[in-house]
Design a protein around this motif. Structure first.
Motif, PDB file in Angstrom:
ATOM      1  N   ASN A  25       3.491 -42.676 -29.320  1.00  0.00           N
ATOM      2  CA  ASN A  25       4.411 -42.150 -30.570  1.00  0.00           C
ATOM      3  C   ASN A  25       1.713 -41.277 -30.723  1.00  0.00           C
ATOM      4  O   ASN A  25       1.564 -40.186 -31.287  1.00  0.00           O
ATOM      5  N   ALA A  26       1.392 -42.369 -29.810  1.00  0.00           N
ATOM      6  CA  ALA A  26      -0.357 -42.285 -30.542  1.00  0.00           C
ATOM      7  C   ALA A  26      -1.389 -41.238 -29.633  1.00  0.00           C
ATOM      8  O   ALA A  26      -2.095 -40.362 -30.203  1.00  0.00           O
ATOM      9  N   TYR A  27      -0.379 -41.489 -28.248  1.00  0.00           N
ATOM     10  CA  TYR A  27      -0.757 -40.066 -27.401  1.00  0.00           C
ATOM     11  C   TYR A  27      -0.355 -38.595 -27.290  1.00  0.00           C
ATOM     12  O   TYR A  27      -1.113 -37.968 -26.529  1.00  0.00           O
ATOM     13  N   ARG A  28       0.734 -38.600 -27.571  1.00  0.00           N
ATOM     14  CA  ARG A  28       1.546 -37.379 -27.370  1.00  0.00           C
ATOM     15  C   ARG A  28       0.973 -36.661 -27.929  1.00  0.00           C
ATOM     16  O   ARG A  28      -0.054 -36.330 -29.133  1.00  0.00           O
ATOM     17  N   SER A  29       0.769 -35.581 -27.915  1.00  0.00           N
ATOM     18  CA  SER A  29       0.135 -33.785 -28.364  1.00  0.00           C
ATOM     19  C   SER A  29       0.598 -33.681 -29.694  1.00  0.00           C
ATOM     20  O   SER A  29       2.272 -33.748 -29.709  1.00  0.00           O
ATOM     21  N   LYS A  30      -0.350 -32.941 -29.882  1.00  0.00           N
ATOM     22  CA  LYS A  30      -0.021 -32.399 -31.301  1.00  0.00           C
ATOM     23  C   LYS A  30      -0.083 -31.297 -31.748  1.00  0.00           C
ATOM     24  O   LYS A  30      -0.850 -30.672 -31.223  1.00  0.00           O
ATOM     25  N   ALA A  31       0.100 -30.387 -32.036  1.00  0.00           N
ATOM     26  CA  ALA A  31      -0.031 -29.087 -33.369  1.00  0.00           C
ATOM     27  C   ALA A  31       0.023 -28.346 -31.670  1.00  0.00           C
ATOM     28  O   ALA A  31      -0.347 -27.233 -31.647  1.00  0.00           O
ATOM     29  N   ALA A  32       1.679 -28.599 -32.269  1.00  0.00           N
ATOM     30  CA  ALA A  32       2.162 -27.350 -30.880  1.00  0.00           C
ATOM     31  C   ALA A  32       1.458 -27.460 -29.443  1.00  0.00           C
ATOM     32  O   ALA A  32       2.004 -26.992 -28.351  1.00  0.00           O
ATOM     33  N   GLY A  33       1.687 -28.591 -29.007  1.00  0.00           N
ATOM     34  CA  GLY A  33       0.788 -28.964 -27.767  1.00  0.00           C
ATOM     35  C   GLY A  33      -0.916 -28.792 -28.163  1.00  0.00           C
ATOM     36  O   GLY A  33      -1.730 -28.333 -26.269  1.00  0.00           O
ATOM     37  N   LEU A  34      -1.331 -28.338 -29.093  1.00  0.00           N
ATOM     38  CA  LEU A  34      -2.500 -27.900 -28.780  1.00  0.00           C
ATOM     39  C   LEU A  34      -3.753 -28.587 -28.712  1.00  0.00           C
ATOM     40  O   LEU A  34      -4.723 -28.474 -28.944  1.00  0.00           O
ATOM     41  N   VAL A  35      -3.208 -30.099 -29.142  1.00  0.00           N
ATOM     42  CA  VAL A  35      -4.455 -30.973 -28.646  1.00  0.00           C
ATOM     43  C   VAL A  35      -3.361 -32.329 -28.761  1.00  0.00           C
ATOM     44  O   VAL A  35      -2.743 -32.472 -29.024  1.00  0.00           O
ATOM     45  N   GLN A  36      -4.958 -33.275 -27.724  1.00  0.00           N
ATOM     46  CA  GLN A  36      -4.043 -34.052 -26.812  1.00  0.00           C
ATOM     47  C   GLN A  36      -5.164 -34.665 -27.284  1.00  0.00           C
ATOM     48  O   GLN A  36      -6.637 -34.145 -26.867  1.00  0.00           O
ATOM     49  N   ASN A  37      -5.109 -36.513 -27.406  1.00  0.00           N
ATOM     50  CA  ASN A  37      -6.584 -36.927 -27.179  1.00  0.00           C
ATOM     51  C   ASN A  37      -6.415 -37.335 -25.573  1.00  0.00           C
ATOM     52  O   ASN A  37      -6.248 -38.645 -25.431  1.00  0.00           O
ATOM     53  N   THR A  38      -7.089 -36.408 -25.459  1.00  0.00           N
ATOM     54  CA  THR A  38      -7.543 -36.845 -23.577  1.00  0.00           C
ATOM     55  C   THR A  38      -8.654 -38.011 -23.489  1.00  0.00           C
ATOM     56  O   THR A  38      -8.664 -38.561 -22.367  1.00  0.00           O
ATOM     57  N   ALA A  39     -10.037 -38.661 -24.254  1.00  0.00           N
ATOM     58  CA  ALA A  39     -10.547 -39.203 -24.512  1.00  0.00           C
ATOM     59  C   ALA A  39     -10.306 -40.302 -23.869  1.00  0.00           C
ATOM     60  O   ALA A  39     -10.155 -40.975 -23.732  1.00  0.00           O
ATOM     61  N   GLY A  40      -8.856 -39.989 -25.232  1.00  0.00           N
ATOM     62  CA  GLY A  40      -8.221 -41.736 -25.305  1.00  0.00           C
ATOM     63  C   GLY A  40      -7.260 -42.350 -23.920  1.00  0.00           C
ATOM     64  O   GLY A  40      -7.333 -43.687 -23.518  1.00  0.00           O
ATOM     65  N   MET A  41      -7.289 -41.118 -23.210  1.00  0.00           N
ATOM     66  CA  MET A  41      -6.333 -41.040 -22.299  1.00  0.00           C
ATOM     67  C   MET A  41      -7.158 -41.752 -21.112  1.00  0.00           C
ATOM     68  O   MET A  41      -6.784 -42.611 -20.372  1.00  0.00           O
ATOM     69  N   ARG A  42      -7.889 -41.537 -20.933  1.00  0.00           N
ATOM     70  CA  ARG A  42      -9.018 -41.740 -20.206  1.00  0.00           C
ATOM     71  C   ARG A  42      -9.680 -43.088 -20.405  1.00  0.00           C
ATOM     72  O   ARG A  42      -9.623 -43.706 -19.395  1.00  0.00           O
ATOM     73  N   ASN A  43      -9.662 -43.501 -21.708  1.00  0.00           N
ATOM     74  CA  ASN A  43      -9.795 -45.015 -21.245  1.00  0.00           C
ATOM     75  C   ASN A  43      -8.891 -46.312 -21.470  1.00  0.00           C
ATOM     76  O   ASN A  43      -8.812 -47.139 -20.907  1.00  0.00           O
ATOM     77  N   VAL A  44      -7.611 -45.298 -21.448  1.00  0.00           N
ATOM     78  CA  VAL A  44      -6.107 -46.064 -20.716  1.00  0.00           C
ATOM     79  C   VAL A  44      -6.123 -46.248 -19.080  1.00  0.00           C
ATOM     80  O   VAL A  44      -6.136 -47.503 -19.101  1.00  0.00           O
ATOM     81  N   ILE A  45      -6.967 -45.039 -18.836  1.00  0.00           N
ATOM     82  CA  ILE A  45      -6.501 -45.628 -17.132  1.00  0.00           C
ATOM     83  C   ILE A  45      -8.301 -46.736 -16.644  1.00  0.00           C
ATOM     84  O   ILE A  45      -8.347 -47.860 -16.072  1.00  0.00           O
ATOM     85  N   ARG A  46      -9.016 -46.675 -18.117  1.00  0.00           N
ATOM     86  CA  ARG A  46      -9.818 -47.346 -17.501  1.00  0.00           C
ATOM     87  C   ARG A  46      -9.779 -48.788 -18.008  1.00  0.00           C
ATOM     88  O   ARG A  46      -9.336 -49.844 -16.812  1.00  0.00           O
ATOM     89  N   GLU A  47      -8.754 -49.058 -18.891  1.00  0.00           N
ATOM     90  CA  GLU A  47      -8.527 -50.435 -19.745  1.00  0.00           C
ATOM     91  C   GLU A  47      -7.596 -50.841 -17.978  1.00  0.00           C
ATOM     92  O   GLU A  47      -7.410 -52.184 -17.766  1.00  0.00           O
ATOM     93  N   LEU A  48      -6.349 -49.669 -17.687  1.00  0.00           N
ATOM     94  CA  LEU A  48      -5.704 -50.314 -16.507  1.00  0.00           C
ATOM     95  C   LEU A  48      -6.371 -50.411 -15.184  1.00  0.00           C
ATOM     96  O   LEU A  48      -5.731 -51.510 -14.518  1.00  0.00           O
TER      97      LEU A  48
END
Length: 749
Positions: free
Chosen positions: A74-97
């Protein structure tokens, strides 16, 4: 080798047991082996199968996987009809993995829950007999996009890998020795991998196929997150890291469902089902046209197994796919205006059939659609309901997802318009609301013995083969509370299979609440052909917007007319009447949104159009209504679909004044046809909340510039409305509005 032999022996035993169970189920179906075989794969439209099917199991399994990472999704899904997404946060998720601390608590939490969900999915797949040996160094899926490799260049791709290996950022594994390769061996392995990627070769014999693909070893093993991200940015999925993770879980859910229902070698089981159906048909078993026959069995399995996808390569496939994608945002900007009234009828009808209070359910639906109620959507995800965050990967809804080709800019435009108008949110809210209230209904009845359960719920459970003993296990499970209400939770049932079977029932009954094409329908709309073939694209183009009618046929109409009784037919007649009223609401709303007064509801043609709009044709009803209103001139165009209508009808009119005059019934100029073409084929121009302003401020201006006779053209538009429907414009073409809509025009008594 010994362990592998033992695993293969266990898989073979499980396959034998599964095939025996499937054959018993198929042969026990009251309507014969053809219907029985289809019911193993997809919801039984005859309503007689008491056993699980692959499609319902897949959704339930996906929900059980995704509930383990509900907050992160829910936190990382895109918002505003798909125009906004937390891509920087998802890169941090990959780093954490990859074990790198980012001091991003949200990313660390999502990475932790991803590991837990991955572990659950792997264990369940192995438990079902899937060929998978878990590895401690597996972190996340990685994808190489052959199109990107072609675009950037094979040499650049090779050089990137060699340099990464030389820096120590990448290990290229030599399967002959099990050790990292170097020198000439390194170059040879990279060349072979590149050949396979670019030619998109299938796995070698013994790999992949029915049950082995998750156990294939990786050639490329990235040693740190930044190295993987750099490669992914150039040759992988780019910024769609969220889609990469969600897509992997969707694939795992699919393979788990196939393996659990059909066995580890599910391809072999599917072939057996096909052979059983052929034999049964030859012996006179009941069939139901293209919806239920031996060929449909094979095609439905292909749909469920993901065999009909593929990248669009080549000019004609790309052209057909791109045109089809553009028709979705150009034609469906106001689809939600048709969907909401008819969905409210089907939601209420399905609720009543199962004993769910309709008012309470609609309240839950509205809560789910309310942007401020984020906690309610997270709760639904935690309960195993596949909801907003999952569908976010496609940035659309299942209603039209199979009709969107590829993932390029035209595909994203289609998804954007579906979401921007609110159709995606409405559909997901309806599905979630129905399932949550079903869970609430079960919770309301757990204090009663089976014979005392509310009659609609008890009959539904009996229909799916539940016994009093099964109910006693169900009602012993602890309930879950949310905002003062209690809900059934399958995860608390001591018998997992029994708890999830009840969830499958909820998923199957939800098909009557929100009409979406299932695998049975998709095997028709795709003609069983892969998307990466010219004929596959032709089939999808011909069937565009027609799946609603087929879905109505396999749900409410099938329930009413298969083994019909007078009471069932009478109920369907009442249901159709309500849908016709919903169609009337939709038509009148569209009139106002296009600047016209409501249509005269005393005109019989109005109710014919309302019946088509709400009673079975759905979005396709718009095109059929147009055909009927135009004396049948557009019927052929409606039948072949908007893609081929564009090529055979709209484009020729641009260059032929005589053709335009024939279709319009009035004199036409090239300028007027250009304006018409732009008006009908501009993506997003018909969004329901902005359509009228766009028409008057933009499209009318374009016509005034392109058409020297635009004033006469505007007058003809008004004359046609008066002649065909006795309508007037409350916001006339080319002018500012001078009054409000005349609502009394609907009933001119």
């Amino acid at each position: 080798m010994k362990e592998a032999a033992e695993r293969e022996k266990a898989r073979t035993a499980r396959q034998i047991l599964t095939v025996a169970r499937v054959m018993d189920d198929v042969q026990a179906h009251p309507d014969g082996a053809v219907a029985g075989a289809m019911a193993v794969l997809v919801r039984d439209m005859r309503g007689k199968a008491t056993y699980s099917n692959v499609e319902a199991r897949q959704e339930v399994v996906l929900g059980q996987i995704m509930r383990r990472m509900a907050y992160g999704l829910n936190a990382y899904r895109s918002k505003a009809a798909g125009l906004v997404q937390n891509t920087a946060g998802m890169r941090n998720v990959i780093r954490e993995l990859h074990g790198t601390s980012t001091n991003d608590a949200e990313a660390a939490s999502f990475a932790k829950s991803w590991r837990e969900a991955s572990e659950f999915a792997a264990d369940r797949y192995i438990g079902a007999g899937g060929d998978l040996v878990k590895r401690d160094d597996w972190r996340h899926p990685q994808v190489t996009d052959a199109r990107r490799v072609r675009q950037i260049g094979r040499e650049a791709w090779t050089e990137h890998l060699i340099q990464a290996a030389e820096r120590g950022d990448l290990q290229v594994i030599d399967f002959d020795t099990g050790a990292p390769a170097n020198g000439l061996k390194l170059a040879t392995i990279i060349k072979t991998a590149g050949d396979n990627i670019l030619s998109e070769l299938p796995p070698p014999p013994g790999k992949g196929g029915s049950y082995g693909r998750h156990n294939e070893r990786r050639v490329f093993q990235w040693q740190n997150a930044d190295a993987f991200l750099a490669y992914n940015d150039k040759f992988g999925v780019g910024n769609d890291l969220f889609g990469l993770l969600v897509g992997h879980m969707q694939g795992m859910a699919r393979d788990i469902a196939l393996t659990e229902v059909l066995g580890p070698k599910h391809g072999a089981t599917a072939r057996l089902l096909h052979e059983m159906a052929i034999k049964a048909k030859a012996e006179g078993a009941k069939t139901f046209g293209a919806l239920e026959n031996p060929a449909a069995v094979a095609r439905t399995y292909d749909v469920l197994a993901g065999r009909l996808g593929g990248e669009l390569e080549g000019f004609w496939m790309g052209l057909l796919g791109g045109i089809r994608n553009m028709q979705i945002p150009a034609r469906l900007g106001s689809a939600v205006v048709s969907a909401v009234p008819s969905d409210m009828v089907s939601l209420t009808w399905a609720a009543k059939a199962n004993g769910i209070p309709a008012v309470k359910m609609m309240h839950t639906v509205l809560k789910q659609i309310n942007p401020a109620n984020e906690a309610d959507r997270v709760f639904a995800m935690r309960m195993g309901i596949v909801s907003h965050a999952i569908m976010d990967r496609a940035i659309g809804t299942k209603r039209f997802a199979d009709q969107i080709a590829g993932d390029g800019i035209t595909a994203r435009l289609g998804s954007l318009v579906i979401r921007a108008q609110g159709l995606s949110a409405w559909t997901q809210a309806g599905k979630t609301g129905h399932q949550l209230e079903f869970m609430g209904l079960v919770a309301d009845n757990v204090g009663r013995a089976f014979g005392e359960v509310d009659a609609p719920l008890r009959k539904r459970l009996e229909r799916y083969g539940f016994s009093a003993a099964d109910w006693d296990v169900i009602r012993a499970a602890p309930l879950v509370e949310h905002e003062g209400a209690k809900f059934f939770d399958a995860a608390n049932v001591s018998d997992r299979a029994l708890g999830e079977r009840l969830l499958e029932i909820m998923v199957e009954e939800r098909a009557f609440a929100i009409l979406e094409p299932d695998a049975r329908v998709r095997q028709i709309t795709t003609a069983g052909l892969p998307a990466n073939t010219v004929m596959g694209q032709v089939a999808r183009s011909l069937s565009l917007f027609k799946s609603f009618t087929l879905t109505m046929l396999t749900t409410h109409m099938a329930r009413a007319f298969i083994d019909a009784t007078p009471s069932k037919v009478a109920k369907y007649a009442a249901f159709t009447g309500l849908l016709t009223l919903a169609g009337a609401v939709s038509i009148q709303a569209r009139q106002i949104l296009t600047g016209k007064d409501p249509r005269d509801m005393t005109d019989p043609k109005f109710w014919l159009a309302a019946g088509l709009q709400g009673g079975g044709a759905g979005v396709f009803g718009d095109f059929l209504n147009s055909a009927l209103d135009r004396g049948g001139k557009d019927f052929g165009a409606a039948a072949i679909g908007p893609v081929f209508s564009l090529a055979l009808n709209d484009v020729p009119r641009l260059f032929s004044s005589s053709a335009a005059a024939f279709w319009e019934g009035e004199p036409a100029t090239v300028g007027s046809q250009v304006a018409r073409f732009v008006r009908q084929n501009t993506p997003g121009a018909n969004l329901w909340y902005s359509r009228l302003v766009t028409d008057r401020a933009v499209m009318d201006t374009i016509q005034s510039l392109a058409d020297p006779e635009y004033r006469q053209s505007f007058r003809r538009m008004e004359e046609r409305a008066r002649k065909d429907y006795g309508q007037r414009f409350w916001w006339r073409p080319g002018q500012a509005p001078d009054r409000a809509p005349d609502l009394g025009a609907a009933l001119p008594w």
